[in-house]
Design a protein around this motif. Sequence first.
Motif, PDB file in Angstrom:
ATOM      1  N   LEU A  91      -6.328   2.344  -3.303  1.00  9.24           N
ATOM      2  CA  LEU A  91      -5.559   1.193  -2.816  1.00  9.24           C
ATOM      3  C   LEU A  91      -6.425   0.331  -1.892  1.00  9.24           C
ATOM      4  O   LEU A  91      -5.941  -0.249  -0.926  1.00  9.24           O
ATOM      5  N   LEU A  92      -7.708   0.231  -2.207  1.00 14.76           N
ATOM      6  CA  LEU A  92      -8.630  -0.589  -1.442  1.00 14.76           C
ATOM      7  C   LEU A  92      -8.141  -2.037  -1.405  1.00 14.76           C
ATOM      8  O   LEU A  92      -7.833  -2.614  -2.447  1.00 14.76           O
ATOM      9  N   ASN A  93      -8.015  -2.598  -0.211  1.00 12.90           N
ATOM     10  CA  ASN A  93      -7.574  -3.992  -0.022  1.00 12.90           C
ATOM     11  C   ASN A  93      -6.189  -4.280  -0.619  1.00 12.90           C
ATOM     12  O   ASN A  93      -5.892  -5.425  -0.978  1.00 12.90           O
ATOM     13  N   ALA A  94      -5.355  -3.287  -0.731  1.00 14.25           N
ATOM     14  CA  ALA A  94      -4.006  -3.479  -1.286  1.00 14.25           C
ATOM     15  C   ALA A  94      -3.075  -4.092  -0.247  1.00 14.25           C
ATOM     16  O   ALA A  94      -3.233  -3.893   0.946  1.00 14.25           O
ATOM     17  N   ASN A  95      -2.082  -4.843  -0.726  1.00 16.09           N
ATOM     18  CA  ASN A  95      -1.061  -5.412   0.150  1.00 16.09           C
ATOM     19  C   ASN A  95       0.212  -4.583   0.013  1.00 16.09           C
ATOM     20  O   ASN A  95       0.879  -4.638  -1.019  1.00 16.09           O
ATOM     21  N   LEU A  96       0.509  -3.836   1.066  1.00 19.28           N
ATOM     22  CA  LEU A  96       1.704  -2.991   1.109  1.00 19.28           C
ATOM     23  C   LEU A  96       2.583  -3.403   2.283  1.00 19.28           C
ATOM     24  O   LEU A  96       3.318  -2.598   2.834  1.00 19.28           O
ATOM     25  N   GLN A  97       2.500  -4.671   2.635  1.00 17.91           N
ATOM     26  CA  GLN A  97       3.271  -5.155   3.776  1.00 17.91           C
ATOM     27  C   GLN A  97       4.762  -5.038   3.497  1.00 17.91           C
ATOM     28  O   GLN A  97       5.242  -5.429   2.432  1.00 17.91           O
ATOM     29  N   ASN A  98       5.469  -4.468   4.480  1.00 22.60           N
ATOM     30  CA  ASN A  98       6.922  -4.310   4.407  1.00 22.60           C
ATOM     31  C   ASN A  98       7.362  -3.470   3.202  1.00 22.60           C
ATOM     32  O   ASN A  98       8.438  -3.674   2.649  1.00 22.60           O
ATOM     33  N   THR A  99       6.514  -2.534   2.799  1.00 28.84           N
ATOM     34  CA  THR A  99       6.814  -1.676   1.653  1.00 28.84           C
ATOM     35  C   THR A  99       7.496  -0.395   2.116  1.00 28.84           C
ATOM     36  O   THR A  99       7.148   0.165   3.145  1.00 28.84           O
TER      37      THR A  99
END
Length: 167
Positions: A91-99
């Motif tokens: 999950l390199l550089n993944a966006n998991l904001q508010n997940t």
Amino acid sequence: MKLRTWVILGLLISASVVLSQWREMRVFWLLTMKQCRGCDLRGVELAGKDLQGADLREADLSQANLSEANLAGIDLSNATLVQANISLANLLNANLQNTDLRGANLSGTTLIQANLRQADLSWSTLIFAELTGADLGGADLRQAEIHGATLVQARLEGAIMPDGLAR
């Protein structure tokens, strides 16, 4: 009375088959087009798949198996991954904001430079996860298992730690 029961049973079986085929079509679409925003992908089998850069914003991947998948650069913001298996995934550089990652298994997962702001990681397993440079600002880590996780240069402002204390 017996005919009505058989008709209802037939309709239920038909609906189940249609839903199963619909989910399989969504998975095919996801693997082909790398997008499925807001999709219902609960319980899907995506272990080892390449979803690099995919758009899965607001998708429901609860209880999905994403172990060993390439999820580098994926957008999972506002997604639901409750009790998902994401172990050993990239999950390199993944966006998991508010997940919502409550109860998810992220053991051995690479989360370098990942955006986990406001993510709910309560009761999740992050044993030996690589979180170097990850942004965990405001994340909920209550009761999370983080033994052996690497948090070098991780941002933890406002995060609620496993012991329930805010940083």
